[in-house]
Write a protein that holds these residues in place. Sequence first.
Motif, PDB file in Angstrom:
ATOM      1  N   GLY A  87     -57.387 -20.788 -44.145  1.00 55.89           N
ATOM      2  CA  GLY A  87     -56.409 -21.515 -43.326  1.00 55.89           C
ATOM      3  C   GLY A  87     -55.296 -20.554 -43.005  1.00 55.89           C
ATOM      4  O   GLY A  87     -55.539 -19.363 -42.827  1.00 55.89           O
ATOM      5  N   VAL A 122     -59.352 -21.648 -39.994  1.00 57.28           N
ATOM      6  CA  VAL A 122     -60.078 -20.492 -39.460  1.00 57.28           C
ATOM      7  C   VAL A 122     -61.562 -20.600 -39.809  1.00 57.28           C
ATOM      8  O   VAL A 122     -62.435 -20.413 -38.950  1.00 57.28           O
ATOM      9  CB  VAL A 122     -59.490 -19.167 -40.012  1.00 57.28           C
ATOM     10  N   ALA A 135     -61.600 -24.726 -43.889  1.00 57.86           N
ATOM     11  CA  ALA A 135     -60.194 -24.714 -43.433  1.00 57.86           C
ATOM     12  C   ALA A 135     -60.099 -24.193 -41.988  1.00 57.86           C
ATOM     13  O   ALA A 135     -61.122 -23.822 -41.400  1.00 57.86           O
ATOM     14  CB  ALA A 135     -59.286 -23.947 -44.380  1.00 57.86           C
ATOM     15  N   ASN A 187     -49.626 -15.211 -36.031  1.00 54.68           N
ATOM     16  CA  ASN A 187     -50.427 -15.592 -37.193  1.00 54.68           C
ATOM     17  C   ASN A 187     -51.487 -16.640 -36.867  1.00 54.68           C
ATOM     18  O   ASN A 187     -52.254 -17.039 -37.731  1.00 54.68           O
ATOM     19  CB  ASN A 187     -49.553 -16.055 -38.361  1.00 54.68           C
ATOM     20  N   ASP A 188     -51.556 -17.056 -35.625  1.00 56.17           N
ATOM     21  CA  ASP A 188     -52.588 -18.019 -35.241  1.00 56.17           C
ATOM     22  C   ASP A 188     -53.788 -17.256 -34.673  1.00 56.17           C
ATOM     23  O   ASP A 188     -53.631 -16.416 -33.782  1.00 56.17           O
ATOM     24  CB  ASP A 188     -52.041 -19.007 -34.208  1.00 56.17           C
ATOM     25  N   PHE A 189     -54.973 -17.559 -35.194  1.00 56.78           N
ATOM     26  CA  PHE A 189     -56.157 -16.791 -34.788  1.00 56.78           C
ATOM     27  C   PHE A 189     -56.527 -16.977 -33.322  1.00 56.78           C
ATOM     28  O   PHE A 189     -57.141 -16.099 -32.728  1.00 56.78           O
ATOM     29  CB  PHE A 189     -57.341 -17.108 -35.712  1.00 56.78           C
ATOM     30  N   ARG A 197     -67.183 -24.798 -32.947  1.00 54.88           N
ATOM     31  CA  ARG A 197     -66.270 -25.258 -33.986  1.00 54.88           C
ATOM     32  C   ARG A 197     -66.866 -26.424 -34.768  1.00 54.88           C
ATOM     33  O   ARG A 197     -67.778 -27.087 -34.311  1.00 54.88           O
ATOM     34  CB  ARG A 197     -64.968 -25.717 -33.327  1.00 54.88           C
ATOM     35  N   ASP A 204     -63.448 -20.686 -36.359  1.00 57.77           N
ATOM     36  CA  ASP A 204     -63.497 -19.346 -35.768  1.00 57.77           C
ATOM     37  C   ASP A 204     -64.861 -18.694 -35.997  1.00 57.77           C
ATOM     38  O   ASP A 204     -65.109 -18.063 -37.030  1.00 57.77           O
ATOM     39  CB  ASP A 204     -62.369 -18.494 -36.374  1.00 57.77           C
TER      40      ASP A 204
HETATM   41  P1  ADP Z   1     -52.960 -24.634 -43.508  1.00 56.31           P
HETATM   42  O1  ADP Z   1     -53.232 -23.462 -44.399  1.00 56.31           O
HETATM   43  O2  ADP Z   1     -51.596 -24.624 -42.930  1.00 56.31           O
HETATM   44  O3  ADP Z   1     -53.425 -25.961 -44.065  1.00 56.31           O
HETATM   45  P2  ADP Z   1     -55.211 -24.838 -41.670  1.00 56.31           P
HETATM   46  O4  ADP Z   1     -56.327 -24.865 -42.648  1.00 56.31           O
HETATM   47  O5  ADP Z   1     -54.973 -26.051 -40.840  1.00 56.31           O
HETATM   48  O6  ADP Z   1     -53.852 -24.349 -42.254  1.00 56.31           O
HETATM   49  O7  ADP Z   1     -55.470 -23.599 -40.679  1.00 56.31           O
HETATM   50  C1  ADP Z   1     -54.543 -23.290 -39.679  1.00 56.31           C
HETATM   51  C2  ADP Z   1     -55.023 -22.048 -38.971  1.00 56.31           C
HETATM   52  O8  ADP Z   1     -56.340 -22.244 -38.471  1.00 56.31           O
HETATM   53  C3  ADP Z   1     -54.207 -21.697 -37.749  1.00 56.31           C
HETATM   54  O9  ADP Z   1     -53.088 -20.908 -38.085  1.00 56.31           O
HETATM   55  C4  ADP Z   1     -55.183 -20.912 -36.904  1.00 56.31           C
HETATM   56  O10 ADP Z   1     -55.081 -19.539 -37.219  1.00 56.31           O
HETATM   57  C5  ADP Z   1     -56.543 -21.409 -37.351  1.00 56.31           C
HETATM   58  N1  ADP Z   1     -57.219 -22.178 -36.299  1.00 56.31           N
HETATM   59  C6  ADP Z   1     -57.054 -23.469 -35.978  1.00 56.31           C
HETATM   60  N2  ADP Z   1     -57.858 -23.810 -34.928  1.00 56.31           N
HETATM   61  C7  ADP Z   1     -58.532 -22.702 -34.589  1.00 56.31           C
HETATM   62  C8  ADP Z   1     -59.511 -22.380 -33.595  1.00 56.31           C
HETATM   63  N3  ADP Z   1     -59.954 -23.295 -32.735  1.00 56.31           N
HETATM   64  N4  ADP Z   1     -59.970 -21.119 -33.560  1.00 56.31           N
HETATM   65  C9  ADP Z   1     -59.534 -20.192 -34.426  1.00 56.31           C
HETATM   66  N5  ADP Z   1     -58.624 -20.430 -35.382  1.00 56.31           N
HETATM   67  C10 ADP Z   1     -58.137 -21.655 -35.468  1.00 56.31           C
END
Ligand code: ADP
Length: 398
Positions: free
Chosen positions: A210, A331, A329, A281-283, A361, A335
């Motif tokens: 995540g 990513v 989670a 930091n977002d993928f 996904r 991803d």
């Molecule tokens: P947390 O650790 O905050 O609970 P999550 O498990 O929800 O986080 O993961 C959040 C991360 O997942 C985002 O920062 C992003 O990098 C990644 N993410 C969410 N949707 C996608 C997607 N469609 N493709 C790639 N990465 C994604």
Amino acid sequence: MSTRTVLVVNSGSSSIKYQLVDPDAGTAIASGLVERIGESSGNVKHTYGDQTVKRELPVPDHAVGMRIVLDLFEEVGPSIHTSNVVAVGHRVVQGGSVFDAPALIDDDVVEKIDALSPLAPLHNPAHITGIKVARQLLPDEPQVAVFDTAFFEKLPAEAATYAIDKKVAAAHQVRRYGAHGTSHQYVSQEVARYLDRPVGELNQIVLHLGNGASASAVKGGHAVDTSMGLTPLEGLVMGTRSGDIDPAVVFHLYRNAGMSIDDIDDLLNRRSGIKGLSGENDFRALHDMIAAGDADAALALDVYVHRLKKYVGAYYAILGRLDVLTFTAGVGENDDVVRARVCEGLEPLGIVLDPERNAGRGGPKVISADGSPVTVLVIPTNEELAIARQSLAVVEAR
Ligand code: ADP
């Protein structure tokens, strides 16, 4: 309403996240969050069915935040008083060596969580505040603490022990506690259920990717190693955290860069990882940058994947035999590029991905090829449901 429900509460230093869960159906009935508690203006969001209410108002402390949440349940629904709430489940980040299972909250449990605060100075005090307020406002509902570390409390000593002076370690409770345990436990059990095999038979690696990210090695349903340590800073490269580094980096920056310990804490926890390397930091954004030819973003992904491969190899060696490798989670579930990159070149280890199954996904799904000696899966995590079910089990066992 005859459906029984569990109110799951995650009380952070400046936020309260919550979900009203139907533990039997495995669904969320309502959810929301209160953010920016203690700031001049806070944000509140509550969702029930197709209704979402958003408000901006000052939320001076957690007691006011929790009161706002309960008022929203009455105003928007569903009423807490008619929802047959059988437990309030609180997420607690640090259970130390004290808690290896969820605990029914009483004064003694609150004191013990409080005593563990030096190990999680941002989290445990916030959990205590949330627990105290919830006990005041919902005095008739049993409250349960579910610990993020519990699944790893019984790690084998050789995996839990840091090789430092044992007297110092013992005096200051320095060991590897792990984190994300609720997710690793839930996902490893869901894997067994999905494959219709006893969890006791399976050797697994779970990659929880995540914003925070961690890996675990699970043998017969028990964790035998995990990548997070004393705190969630150790291990994999994460959204904003460095993961493993030479501890001497800290001494070097302290002595030579004029940085305070707090500066370095901030650097390694919030300005490192994918964000530190690429600025994002977002993928999803990272992939856009790579497509646009950004070399920093490409290197960030390379470093991230390299570290993941190292952990897969290390845990494979510890397990001796690997049956299942699971991605979960944000990513891990979404991803497909990261999943493909991690598995690339691991065919001689029996990890053979099917590119078509891997594409896209979501899950649950098998993404390995037929005949792959190791089954590779995508299994969605659901920490709220796991907390709800664990809380329910504690209440039922009373
Ligand atoms: P947390 O650790 O905050 O609970 P999550 O498990 O929800 O986080 O993961 C959040 C991360 O997942 C985002 O920062 C992003 O990098 C990644 N993410 C969410 N949707 C996608 C997607 N469609 N493709 C790639 N990465 C994604």
